[in-house]
Design an enzyme around this catalytic site. Structure first.
Site, short mmCIF file in Angstrom:
data_model
loop_
_atom_site.label_atom_id
_atom_site.label_comp_id
_atom_site.label_asym_id
_atom_site.label_seq_id
_atom_site.Cartn_x
_atom_site.Cartn_y
_atom_site.Cartn_z
N SER A 147 2.89 -2.88 -6.96
CA SER A 147 1.83 -2.34 -7.82
C SER A 147 2.06 -2.78 -9.25
O SER A 147 3.21 -3.03 -9.65
CB SER A 147 1.83 -0.81 -7.76
OG SER A 147 0.99 -0.25 -8.75
N TYR A 160 6.76 6.84 -8.50
CA TYR A 160 6.02 5.76 -7.85
C TYR A 160 6.32 4.42 -8.52
O TYR A 160 6.61 3.43 -7.85
CB TYR A 160 4.52 6.07 -7.92
CG TYR A 160 3.64 5.02 -7.29
CD1 TYR A 160 3.52 4.91 -5.91
CD2 TYR A 160 2.89 4.15 -8.09
CE1 TYR A 160 2.68 3.95 -5.34
CE2 TYR A 160 2.06 3.19 -7.52
CZ TYR A 160 1.96 3.10 -6.15
OH TYR A 160 1.14 2.15 -5.59
#
Length: 261
Positions: A147, A160
């Protein structure tokens, strides 16, 4: 056949793809897109019901192999089952992962451990399962879905982002070795994509795109020789500029992302 030719350029040869995290979001959209392009696609996730629903859309092209990637033995068993049922895996896309907002006032190291175990260790399990056969054949392509959150630490996304930074670092380390072994490795760094995970967010998500747009970007990226597939371009540019800023300027911007108490 040219060694430089990407897997997606050889669709007509009936190649086999394996996608984890395929029950929803990006994984599901990419599975459908590759199946429409001619791949036979093994799809894995923990949710057998959702996998069955996916396979029902294209039963001649999609094949369910339920898996919890946090189980190394099960990951290896699934790879062997795919190989014996469909054939050697030519393209593996690892998108299994989860996301939950975090906060210093509710800092939970167990939640961080759980996220690391799924996003990072789970990916490592599938890498360990698939690499030996690809190396032995000197053929194959692996894509790890990380990501843009792995570029910069953003308030509320520390857990995350840490997992995605770890995946980016891991892939950078593995790339030269796998290249020497005849295996292509790529990292996929999406921005905000409209998935069940991002629907949890209660803040504006700039440059949000659909899962279909994400799948298109990924498949188009597979047709290139690029190591990193990053999209959408506006988000890629913004996050890379933020990453390049001096810390003082970077923190001045990320402070503006703080939630009101």
């Amino acid at each position: 056949m040219s060694e430089s030719m990407s897997v997606s350029e050889r669709v007509s040869e009936g190649k086999i793809a394996w996608i984890t995290g395929a029950s929803s979001g990006i994984g599901r959209a990419v599975a459908l897109r590759l199946a429409r392009d001619g791949f036979r696609v093994a799809v894995s996730a923990r949710s057998t019901d959702k996998l069955d629903e996916l396979v029902a859309e294209m039963p001649d092209r999609l094949f369910a192999f339920p898996l919890d990637v946090t189980d190394l033995a099960a990951s290896k068993a699934v790879v062997e089952a795919i190989r014996s049922t469909l054939g050697p895996i030519d393209l593996a896309i690892f998108s299994a992962g989860s996301y939950k907002r975090d906060s210093v006032r509710r800092f939970d190291s167990t939640a961080l451990s759980d996220t690391m175990n799924l996003n990072v260790v789970g990916t490592a399990h599938t890498l360990e399962a698939v690499m030996p056969d690809m190396i032995a054949r000197r053929s194959g392509e692996i894509c790890v879905v990380a990501s843009v959150a792995g570029y910069v630490g953003l308030p509320g996304g520390g857990f995350y982002g840490a997992t995605k930074a770890a995946l980016n670092n891991l892939c950078e380390a593995l790339y030269p070795e796998l290249e020497r072994e005849g295996v292509r490795l790529r990292v996929i760094n999406p921005g905000f994509v409209d998935t069940p995970l991002t629907k949890k967010n209660d803040f504006p998500m700039p440059f949000l795109i659909s899962v279909e747009e994400a799948a298109e970007a990924i498949v188009n990226g597979l047709k290139t020789s690029r190591y990193e597939i990053i999209f959408p371009w506006k988000m890629a540019l913004a996050i890379k500029l933020l990453h390049a800023l001096p810390r003082r300027m970077q923190f001045a911007l990320t402070r503006k992302m703080l939630r009101k108490r």
